[in-house]
Design an enzyme around this catalytic site. Structure first.
Site, PDB file in Angstrom:
ATOM      1  N   ARG A  37       0.834  -1.216   0.000  1.00 40.84           N
ATOM      2  CA  ARG A  37       0.000   0.000   0.000  1.00 40.84           C
ATOM      3  C   ARG A  37       0.867   1.264   0.000  1.00 40.84           C
ATOM      4  O   ARG A  37       0.499   2.279  -0.606  1.00 40.84           O
ATOM      5  CB  ARG A  37      -0.940   0.003   1.216  1.00 40.84           C
ATOM      6  N   GLY A 378     -12.220  -4.610   1.459  1.00 38.63           N
ATOM      7  CA  GLY A 378     -13.649  -4.327   1.587  1.00 38.63           C
ATOM      8  C   GLY A 378     -14.152  -3.438   0.460  1.00 38.63           C
ATOM      9  O   GLY A 378     -15.227  -3.689  -0.114  1.00 38.63           O
TER      10      GLY A 378
END
Ligand code: 3PG
Ligand code: MG
Length: 398
Positions: A37, A378
């Site tokens: 990330r 998600g």
């Protein structure tokens, strides 16, 4: 594709730019264990710094209970950001108030500063307007580069877009472009692999996902709730008995619509959650009351791998077992390797998302051969379901 304002349109020279990243990265003993990330966020940080902005990083980290908690400090993550971008990254011990203001006042154009975990204030998750205002005071421009947190309508992921000029960062832009390209018209049959330990919240969305895919392959903690729904003993495994009716509804829906749900047919079980804990392969009706299911078993692995050979597209979110603990990584690693091979041979399109998933695929040495790896978990699933993502919608040009 809908139009977004990107960094191409942003005037950032000498401006204080609040950049929402998703620095919610995996750590172990205070050290970052997967920098994916951060690497994805790096181009946005360096572009802004090179354009003469004062780059102020905002992020949540973990799920602290709305107050400061050293366990969830972003300080070690800020240091990892510095290592990835090869430039100094300052740190301020609060994301609002005097501490943040003073640190920002001392910045020069091109400097990078990371503010402490936004979730140390409970107002963040409530998208509280007064808190949004406090954050907004610290900047002139807001850049959202956190696609993986875009399913949250929080102060720093959505609220700021109402009060500051808003732009999509490079990683946000790249995620949306790549996912649209790979999945707008997926080659069929298409399957979703859904696993992982974060069960709550994911189970409900399986129903929606079933409308979009031909096959649902369920692994990880979530599979246990389905196994329990089918009357199998799950011992001390991760399981959500409250959601057994939901699991039954999903199974019925699949049957009624001719979709296929692939559940484990055997399991690797252990009595302790630890690397190299004594373990054994168990049949589904053979899990003892003190045992935990920590991976799918060898027959389940074979089932999934042979299914992959028939499929044309696989969307993967969540590992099959406790992949961070040997030997409970075996199921995930074996399936990942098979998927990577088929992708490299041009037989399968593989798109994976989620912090744990990316870590698992890196661990398996398979990530490089996947068609596309999203940083989002998600948010990726909600995007797949066709849901609006608040952190993306706020960036759309009206
Ligand atoms: C993630 O890691 O999935 C995102 O950072 C969102 O985190 P959350 O599920 O705690 O909101
Ligand atoms: Mg999440």
């Amino acid at each position: 594709m809908t139009a977004f304002r990107t960094l191409d349109q942003a005037d950032v020279k000498d401006k204080r730019v609040l950049v929402r990243l998703d620095l919610n990265v995996p750590t172990e003993n205070g050290k970052v264990t997967d920098v994916t990330r951060i690497e994805r966020a790096a181009p946005t940080i360096t572009e802004l710094a090179d354009k003469g902005a004062k780059v102020i990083l905002l992020s949540h980290f973990g799920r602290p209970k709305g107050g400061p908690d050293p366990k969830y400090s972003l300080a070690p993550v800020a240091q990892a950001v510095g290592e990835v971008i090869g430039r100094p990254v300052g740190f301020a011990a609060d994301c609002i108030g005097a501490v943040a203001e003073q640190a920002i006042a001392a910045m020069k154009p091109g400097d990078v500063l990371c503010l402490e975990n936004t979730r140390f204030h409970k107002e963040e998750e409530k998208n509280d307007p007064a808190f949004v205002k406090q954050l907004a005071q610290l900047g002139d421009v807001w850049v959202n580069d956190a696609f993986s947190a875009a399913h949250r309508a929080h102060a720093s992921t959505e609220g700021l877009g109402h009060v500051l000029p808003a732009y999509a960062g490079r990683s946000m832009q790249a995620e949306l472009e790549a996912l649209t390209k790979a999945l707008e018209q997926p080659k069929r049959p298409v399957a979703a692999v859904v696993g992982g330990a974060k069960v709550s919240g994911k189970l409900d969305l399986l129903g929606n996902l079933l409308d979009k895919v031909d096959v649902l392959i369920i692994g990880g903690g979530m599979a246990n709730t389905f196994l329990a729904a089918q009357g199998h003993p799950v011992g001390k495994s991760l399981c959500e008995p409250d959601l057994i009716p939901t699991a039954n509804d999903i199974l019925a829906k699949a049957q009624g619509s001719g979709k296929q749900i692939l559940l484990p047919v055997d399991a690797v079980v252990a009595e302790t959650f630890a690397a190299n804990a004594p373990s054994r392969v168990a049949g589904l009706d053979d899990v003892g009351p003190n045992e935990m299911i920590l991976d799918i078993g060898p027959r389940s692995v074979e089932h999934v791998v042979s299914e992959l050979e028939r499929l044309k597209t696989v969307l993967w979110n969540g590992p099959f077992g406790a992949f961070e603990l040997t030997p409970f990584d075996t199921g995930t690693v074996t399936v990942a390797e098979a998927a990577a091979e088929l992708t490299a041979a041009g037989k399968l399109v593989t798109v994976a998302g989620g912090g744990d998933t990316v870590a698992a695929l890196n661990h398996a040495g398979a990530a490089d051969r996947f068609t596309y790896i999203s940083t989002a978990g998600g948010a990726f699933l909600e995007w797949l379901e066709g849901k609006a993502l608040p952190g993306v919608d706020i960036l759309k040009t009206k």
